[in-house]
Write a protein that holds these residues in place. Sequence first.
Motif, PDB file in Angstrom:
ATOM      1  N   MET A   1      47.976  48.743  40.222  1.00  0.00           N
ATOM      2  CA  MET A   1      46.665  49.071  40.737  1.00  0.00           C
ATOM      3  C   MET A   1      45.785  49.720  39.675  1.00  0.00           C
ATOM      4  SD  MET A   1      47.093  50.642  44.565  1.00  0.00           S
ATOM      5  CE  MET A   1      45.585  51.541  44.336  1.00  0.00           C
ATOM      6  N   GLY A   2      46.369  50.414  38.751  1.00  0.00           N
ATOM      7  CA  GLY A   2      45.582  51.085  37.721  1.00  0.00           C
ATOM      8  C   GLY A   2      45.557  52.591  37.902  1.00  0.00           C
ATOM      9  N   ASP A   3      45.243  53.303  36.839  1.00  0.00           N
ATOM     10  CA  ASP A   3      45.138  54.767  36.818  1.00  0.00           C
ATOM     11  C   ASP A   3      46.390  55.465  37.339  1.00  0.00           C
ATOM     12  OD1 ASP A   3      42.651  54.473  35.744  1.00  0.00           O
ATOM     13  OD2 ASP A   3      41.570  55.368  37.413  1.00  0.00           O
ATOM     14  N   GLY A   4      47.552  54.864  37.127  1.00  0.00           N
ATOM     15  CA  GLY A   4      48.805  55.482  37.548  1.00  0.00           C
ATOM     16  C   GLY A   4      49.149  55.282  39.013  1.00  0.00           C
ATOM     17  N   TYR A   5      48.334  54.527  39.742  1.00  0.00           N
ATOM     18  CA  TYR A   5      48.595  54.273  41.156  1.00  0.00           C
ATOM     19  C   TYR A   5      49.450  53.023  41.302  1.00  0.00           C
ATOM     20  CZ  TYR A   5      44.957  57.630  42.344  1.00  0.00           C
ATOM     21  OH  TYR A   5      44.214  58.764  42.464  1.00  0.00           O
ATOM     22  N   GLU A   6      50.301  53.050  42.320  1.00  0.00           N
ATOM     23  CA  GLU A   6      51.175  51.906  42.592  1.00  0.00           C
ATOM     24  C   GLU A   6      51.297  51.758  44.104  1.00  0.00           C
ATOM     25  OE1 GLU A   6      55.920  50.850  42.121  1.00  0.00           O
ATOM     26  OE2 GLU A   6      55.160  52.757  41.418  1.00  0.00           O
ATOM     27  N   LEU A   7      51.157  50.535  44.584  1.00  0.00           N
ATOM     28  CA  LEU A   7      51.334  50.251  46.003  1.00  0.00           C
ATOM     29  C   LEU A   7      52.628  49.467  46.163  1.00  0.00           C
ATOM     30  CD1 LEU A   7      50.174  50.368  48.871  1.00  0.00           C
ATOM     31  CD2 LEU A   7      49.048  48.194  48.404  1.00  0.00           C
ATOM     32  N   ASP A   8      53.590  50.055  46.856  1.00  0.00           N
ATOM     33  CA  ASP A   8      54.879  49.423  47.108  1.00  0.00           C
ATOM     34  C   ASP A   8      54.881  48.951  48.558  1.00  0.00           C
ATOM     35  OD1 ASP A   8      57.517  48.741  47.651  1.00  0.00           O
ATOM     36  OD2 ASP A   8      58.356  50.428  46.532  1.00  0.00           O
ATOM     37  N   LEU A   9      54.665  47.655  48.751  1.00  0.00           N
ATOM     38  CA  LEU A   9      54.565  47.116  50.105  1.00  0.00           C
ATOM     39  C   LEU A   9      55.901  47.137  50.838  1.00  0.00           C
ATOM     40  CD1 LEU A   9      52.101  44.152  49.539  1.00  0.00           C
ATOM     41  CD2 LEU A   9      51.632  46.398  50.518  1.00  0.00           C
TER      42      LEU A   9
ATOM     43  N   LEU B   1      43.726  48.912  52.690  1.00  0.00           N
ATOM     44  CA  LEU B   1      43.943  48.876  51.242  1.00  0.00           C
ATOM     45  C   LEU B   1      44.783  47.660  50.847  1.00  0.00           C
ATOM     46  CD1 LEU B   1      43.670  50.160  48.439  1.00  0.00           C
ATOM     47  CD2 LEU B   1      45.685  51.554  48.985  1.00  0.00           C
ATOM     48  N   THR B   2      45.833  47.382  51.597  1.00  0.00           N
ATOM     49  CA  THR B   2      46.685  46.222  51.320  1.00  0.00           C
ATOM     50  C   THR B   2      45.886  44.929  51.409  1.00  0.00           C
ATOM     51  OG1 THR B   2      48.626  47.388  52.165  1.00  0.00           O
ATOM     52  CG2 THR B   2      48.770  44.995  52.056  1.00  0.00           C
ATOM     53  N   LEU B   3      45.066  44.805  52.444  1.00  0.00           N
ATOM     54  CA  LEU B   3      44.222  43.618  52.623  1.00  0.00           C
ATOM     55  C   LEU B   3      43.264  43.455  51.434  1.00  0.00           C
ATOM     56  CD1 LEU B   3      43.409  41.349  54.645  1.00  0.00           C
ATOM     57  CD2 LEU B   3      41.803  42.977  55.624  1.00  0.00           C
ATOM     58  N   LEU B   4      42.648  44.543  50.996  1.00  0.00           N
ATOM     59  CA  LEU B   4      41.721  44.476  49.859  1.00  0.00           C
ATOM     60  C   LEU B   4      42.443  44.089  48.572  1.00  0.00           C
ATOM     61  CD1 LEU B   4      39.516  47.620  50.580  1.00  0.00           C
ATOM     62  CD2 LEU B   4      38.858  45.223  50.851  1.00  0.00           C
ATOM     63  N   ILE B   5      43.619  44.666  48.354  1.00  0.00           N
ATOM     64  CA  ILE B   5      44.375  44.361  47.131  1.00  0.00           C
ATOM     65  C   ILE B   5      44.851  42.912  47.135  1.00  0.00           C
ATOM     66  CG2 ILE B   5      46.537  44.843  45.898  1.00  0.00           C
ATOM     67  CD1 ILE B   5      46.050  47.809  46.548  1.00  0.00           C
ATOM     68  N   GLU B   6      45.276  42.423  48.290  1.00  0.00           N
ATOM     69  CA  GLU B   6      45.728  41.024  48.382  1.00  0.00           C
ATOM     70  C   GLU B   6      44.607  40.055  48.018  1.00  0.00           C
ATOM     71  OE1 GLU B   6      47.158  40.821  52.405  1.00  0.00           O
ATOM     72  OE2 GLU B   6      49.172  41.464  51.830  1.00  0.00           O
ATOM     73  N   ARG B   7      43.358  40.471  48.215  1.00  0.00           N
ATOM     74  CA  ARG B   7      42.210  39.613  47.912  1.00  0.00           C
ATOM     75  C   ARG B   7      41.380  40.214  46.780  1.00  0.00           C
ATOM     76  NH1 ARG B   7      39.471  37.641  53.141  1.00  0.00           N
ATOM     77  NH2 ARG B   7      38.405  36.457  51.560  1.00  0.00           N
ATOM     78  N   ARG B   8      42.062  40.859  45.859  1.00  0.00           N
ATOM     79  CA  ARG B   8      41.438  41.536  44.714  1.00  0.00           C
ATOM     80  C   ARG B   8      40.332  40.702  44.084  1.00  0.00           C
ATOM     81  NH1 ARG B   8      44.613  44.912  40.998  1.00  0.00           N
ATOM     82  NH2 ARG B   8      46.253  44.255  42.408  1.00  0.00           N
TER      83      ARG B   8
ATOM     84  N   GLY C   1      26.186  45.989  53.784  1.00  0.00           N
ATOM     85  CA  GLY C   1      25.914  45.073  54.886  1.00  0.00           C
ATOM     86  C   GLY C   1      26.896  43.927  55.006  1.00  0.00           C
ATOM     87  N   ARG C   2      27.878  43.834  54.108  1.00  0.00           N
ATOM     88  CA  ARG C   2      28.814  42.695  54.110  1.00  0.00           C
ATOM     89  C   ARG C   2      30.264  43.143  54.252  1.00  0.00           C
ATOM     90  NH1 ARG C   2      27.664  38.094  51.390  1.00  0.00           N
ATOM     91  NH2 ARG C   2      29.210  37.268  52.800  1.00  0.00           N
ATOM     92  N   GLY C   3      30.713  44.021  53.319  1.00  0.00           N
ATOM     93  CA  GLY C   3      32.128  44.395  53.324  1.00  0.00           C
ATOM     94  C   GLY C   3      32.497  45.167  52.080  1.00  0.00           C
ATOM     95  N   TYR C   4      33.710  44.876  51.586  1.00  0.00           N
ATOM     96  CA  TYR C   4      34.249  45.634  50.466  1.00  0.00           C
ATOM     97  C   TYR C   4      34.991  44.704  49.499  1.00  0.00           C
ATOM     98  CZ  TYR C   4      33.237  49.312  53.731  1.00  0.00           C
ATOM     99  OH  TYR C   4      32.567  50.123  54.605  1.00  0.00           O
ATOM    100  N   ARG C   5      35.148  45.191  48.266  1.00  0.00           N
ATOM    101  CA  ARG C   5      35.852  44.423  47.240  1.00  0.00           C
ATOM    102  C   ARG C   5      36.735  45.403  46.460  1.00  0.00           C
ATOM    103  NH1 ARG C   5      31.545  42.376  44.773  1.00  0.00           N
ATOM    104  NH2 ARG C   5      31.652  40.436  45.933  1.00  0.00           N
ATOM    105  N   PHE C   6      38.009  45.017  46.245  1.00  0.00           N
ATOM    106  CA  PHE C   6      38.886  45.810  45.386  1.00  0.00           C
ATOM    107  C   PHE C   6      38.624  45.381  43.955  1.00  0.00           C
ATOM    108  CE2 PHE C   6      42.768  47.211  43.344  1.00  0.00           C
ATOM    109  CZ  PHE C   6      42.908  48.473  43.891  1.00  0.00           C
ATOM    110  N   VAL C   7      38.193  46.322  43.103  1.00  0.00           N
ATOM    111  CA  VAL C   7      37.718  45.970  41.767  1.00  0.00           C
ATOM    112  C   VAL C   7      38.627  46.415  40.627  1.00  0.00           C
ATOM    113  CG1 VAL C   7      35.286  45.810  42.443  1.00  0.00           C
ATOM    114  CG2 VAL C   7      36.204  48.013  41.698  1.00  0.00           C
ATOM    115  N   ALA C   8      39.680  47.172  40.911  1.00  0.00           N
ATOM    116  CA  ALA C   8      40.583  47.600  39.827  1.00  0.00           C
ATOM    117  C   ALA C   8      41.453  46.422  39.381  1.00  0.00           C
ATOM    118  CB  ALA C   8      41.469  48.751  40.290  1.00  0.00           C
ATOM    119  N   ARG C   9      41.916  46.519  38.146  1.00  0.00           N
ATOM    120  CA  ARG C   9      42.802  45.466  37.644  1.00  0.00           C
ATOM    121  C   ARG C   9      44.154  45.526  38.275  1.00  0.00           C
ATOM    122  NH1 ARG C   9      41.492  46.945  31.722  1.00  0.00           N
ATOM    123  NH2 ARG C   9      39.350  46.296  31.652  1.00  0.00           N
TER     124      ARG C   9
END
Length: 98
Positions: free
Chosen positions: A1-9, A31-38, A90-98
């Motif tokens: 995820m970046g910046d030392g963060y890790e998502l362990d599903l 968060l999982t949904l956003l990351i899956e569609r990074r 007005g639309r939604g969100y986007r996960f932008v980290a590498r």
Amino acid sequence: MGDGYELDLRAYELRRSGRPLKLERIPMEVLTLLIERRGELVTREQIIEGIWGKDVFLDTESGINAAIRKIRQVLKDDPERPRFVQTVTGRGYRFVAR
């Protein structure tokens, strides 16, 4: 995820530098949904359908807002200069980290 963060599903856990961070179920699912569609726009409607289902009669708007706020809080993400979650007004969100 970046910046030392890790998502362990598999463990259903968000960590920073190996330490677990507290994130409730709905924010974790968003968060999982956003990351899956990074990198892609995830609309509020897609979040509602992915988390609650199509035929839900809850106050999903405030649920989404609360989930995004909690995600930003735990990731120390500034909505004005997002490193992780970008708002597309007005639309939604986007996960932008590498």
